[in-house]
Design a protein around this motif. Structure first.
Motif, mmCIF file in Angstrom:
data_model
loop_
_atom_site.group_PDB
_atom_site.id
_atom_site.type_symbol
_atom_site.label_atom_id
_atom_site.label_comp_id
_atom_site.label_asym_id
_atom_site.label_seq_id
_atom_site.Cartn_x
_atom_site.Cartn_y
_atom_site.Cartn_z
ATOM 1 N N ALA A 1 -17.951 3.872 -53.639
ATOM 2 C CA ALA A 1 -18.217 3.166 -52.384
ATOM 3 C C ALA A 1 -18.590 1.713 -52.637
ATOM 4 C CB ALA A 1 -19.339 3.856 -51.613
ATOM 5 N N ALA A 2 -18.453 0.927 -51.569
ATOM 6 C CA ALA A 2 -18.902 -0.472 -51.571
ATOM 7 C C ALA A 2 -19.866 -0.661 -50.409
ATOM 8 C CB ALA A 2 -17.710 -1.415 -51.434
ATOM 9 N N PHE A 3 -20.953 -1.401 -50.657
ATOM 10 C CA PHE A 3 -21.972 -1.686 -49.654
ATOM 11 C C PHE A 3 -22.314 -3.171 -49.675
ATOM 12 C CE2 PHE A 3 -22.849 2.500 -51.567
ATOM 13 C CZ PHE A 3 -22.800 3.332 -50.451
ATOM 14 N N SER A 4 -23.194 -3.576 -48.749
ATOM 15 C CA SER A 4 -23.708 -4.940 -48.734
ATOM 16 C C SER A 4 -25.081 -4.973 -49.397
ATOM 17 C CB SER A 4 -23.840 -5.450 -47.293
ATOM 18 O OG SER A 4 -22.577 -5.574 -46.692
ATOM 19 N N ASP A 5 -25.231 -5.824 -50.392
ATOM 20 C CA ASP A 5 -26.525 -5.997 -51.059
ATOM 21 C C ASP A 5 -27.507 -6.687 -50.131
ATOM 22 O OD1 ASP A 5 -26.505 -4.819 -53.555
ATOM 23 O OD2 ASP A 5 -25.448 -6.490 -54.487
ATOM 24 N N SER B 1 -38.442 -3.221 -57.745
ATOM 25 C CA SER B 1 -37.963 -4.519 -57.257
ATOM 26 C C SER B 1 -36.438 -4.599 -57.211
ATOM 27 C CB SER B 1 -38.500 -5.647 -58.144
ATOM 28 O OG SER B 1 -38.024 -5.515 -59.473
ATOM 29 N N THR B 2 -35.773 -3.493 -57.530
ATOM 30 C CA THR B 2 -34.308 -3.460 -57.477
ATOM 31 C C THR B 2 -33.834 -3.723 -56.052
ATOM 32 O OG1 THR B 2 -34.215 -1.845 -59.278
ATOM 33 C CG2 THR B 2 -32.266 -2.022 -57.876
ATOM 34 N N CYS B 3 -32.814 -4.542 -55.921
ATOM 35 C CA CYS B 3 -32.279 -4.864 -54.599
ATOM 36 C C CYS B 3 -31.678 -3.625 -53.943
ATOM 37 C CB CYS B 3 -31.215 -5.946 -54.743
ATOM 38 S SG CYS B 3 -30.481 -6.442 -53.182
ATOM 39 N N SER B 4 -32.004 -3.415 -52.678
ATOM 40 C CA SER B 4 -31.433 -2.289 -51.936
ATOM 41 C C SER B 4 -30.092 -2.694 -51.325
ATOM 42 C CB SER B 4 -32.398 -1.845 -50.835
ATOM 43 O OG SER B 4 -32.681 -2.928 -49.957
ATOM 44 N N PHE B 5 -29.440 -1.755 -50.669
ATOM 45 C CA PHE B 5 -28.205 -2.060 -49.938
ATOM 46 C C PHE B 5 -28.257 -1.361 -48.596
ATOM 47 C CE2 PHE B 5 -27.181 1.564 -52.773
ATOM 48 C CZ PHE B 5 -26.806 2.514 -51.831
ATOM 49 N N ASN B 6 -27.390 -1.759 -47.692
ATOM 50 C CA ASN B 6 -27.369 -1.189 -46.342
ATOM 51 C C ASN B 6 -26.118 -0.343 -46.152
ATOM 52 O OD1 ASN B 6 -26.715 -1.086 -43.385
ATOM 53 N ND2 ASN B 6 -28.660 -2.173 -43.234
#
Length: 336
Positions: free
Chosen positions: A165-169, A208-213
């Motif tokens: 899958a691909a998401f937005s960071d 602190s890892t960046c989440s995605f939506n």
């Protein structure tokens, strides 16, 4: 003819969207925005149908969208179909897909903070290969979105080898969204998972890892099935029932949290302009008109929906609204 059916599937952009009771107007507005802004549809409206038939084989790079509208019960599916067939949406290609909420039995922890997030259709994205067959690549969209670009551009998102899958960071949000004004906004794993719990600590993922939506997803069905993504998500849902690892009181992510765990370090990214979000986060925060015009997709995630009051930029959303022929779904706007 199976070969002809397969060829037709290759000419389609499958778009999965849910039509929940009380929110069907949202799904219809989203569908209308997608259909109206897709170049292939604009061309078809300008060219004689017979000519299109002759040219079709030369249009191999121009695809048609096919909408899979997910509902929970047959009556809602019937209602969705009537809405489409008795409105300007009658030209779209679509199929009503019924989602059986029994697959979620024992996998959802009761949560009084935001009970609306526990609605069964919120978890349709976990079960894409079970609902949508014969497609290699699928787009999933939340219902509180409006598309302002050609959906084929999103469909053409490149997924790296081995990514399902691909998401937005969330850390790649454009600066012009004035994100610092959205107090309480979560954009790291700390905002979604309870790091006091040993099970979460043992994952070895930095808070602190960046989440995605996951409100906009481009998914590879072959990889999804190969990696047994659905089973992995269900495992973390069940763990949450047993150990309370995440809740809506954190990031509002009862569907986001298990996806953050399962897809950690294993997803591709979507062009940021194809997921401008948080329009529903704070009714006092507005974005510049120029920025909103540049956006390809707008997402009113958060409590403040554009068909309700208070909300921001609801004029943009309302321009795509398709009135309910039955008169049941109505806008809750002071001037509507």
């Amino acid at each position: 003819d199976d070969s002809e059916a397969a060829e037709e599937m290759e000419d389609e952009i499958p778009v999965v969207i849910c039509a929940a009771a009380g929110r069907m107007g949202a799904a219809m507005a989203a569908i209308n925005s997608i259909y109206s802004n897709t170049d292939a549809n604009i061309l078809r409206q300008q060219i004689d149908p017979e000519v299109i038939g002759k040219l079709r084989k030369g249009w191999s790079c121009v695809l048609e969208e096919f909408f899979y509208i997910c509902c929970c019960y047959c009556c809602f599916g019937h209602f969705s179909r009537k809405w489409i067939e008795h409105s300007k949406l009658r030209e779209i290609n679509f199929k009503i897909v019924e989602f059986n909420p029994m697959v979620l039995k024992g996998k959802i922890r009761p949560d009084s903070s935001r009970p609306e997030l526990l609605q069964p259709l919120n978890f349709v994205r976990f079960y894409l290969p079970l609902l949508i067959h014969q497609h290699e690549k699928v787009i999933y969209l939340d219902d509180d979105i409006i598309v302002q670009g050609d959906i084929q551009e999103l469909y053409d998102t490149t997924l790296a080898l081995g990514h399902a899958a691909a998401f937005s960071d969330d850390c790649d949000l454009p600066a012009s969204q004035d994100i610092h004004r959205l107090v309480g906004l979560q954009n790291t794993y700390m905002g979604y998972l309870d790091y006091r719990k040993k099970t979460i600590k043992d994952l070895g993922i930095s808070p602190s890892t960046c989440s995605f939506n996951p409100g906009v997803i481009v998914a590879n069905m072959t990889e999804w099935k190969h990696q047994r993504i659905t089973k992995q998500l269900e495992k973390w849902m069940q763990k949450n029932v047993e150990e309370n690892l995440y809740s809506s009181s954190l990031g509002g992510g009862v569907a986001t949290s298990p996806m953050l765990i399962v897809f950690h370090g294993k997803y591709s990214t979507i062009n940021p302009l194809w997921h401008i979000r948080h329009l529903g986060w704070n009714p006092d925060t507005r974005y510049s008109e120029h920025f909103l015009q540049e956006a390809k997709l707008l997402h009113w995630n958060g409590r403040h929906k554009p068909w309700d009051f208070p909300s921001v930029h609801n004029d943009l959303w309302e321009s795509w609204f398709v009135p309910d022929p039955a008169g049941i779904f109505k806008l809750n706007h002071p001037n509507s």
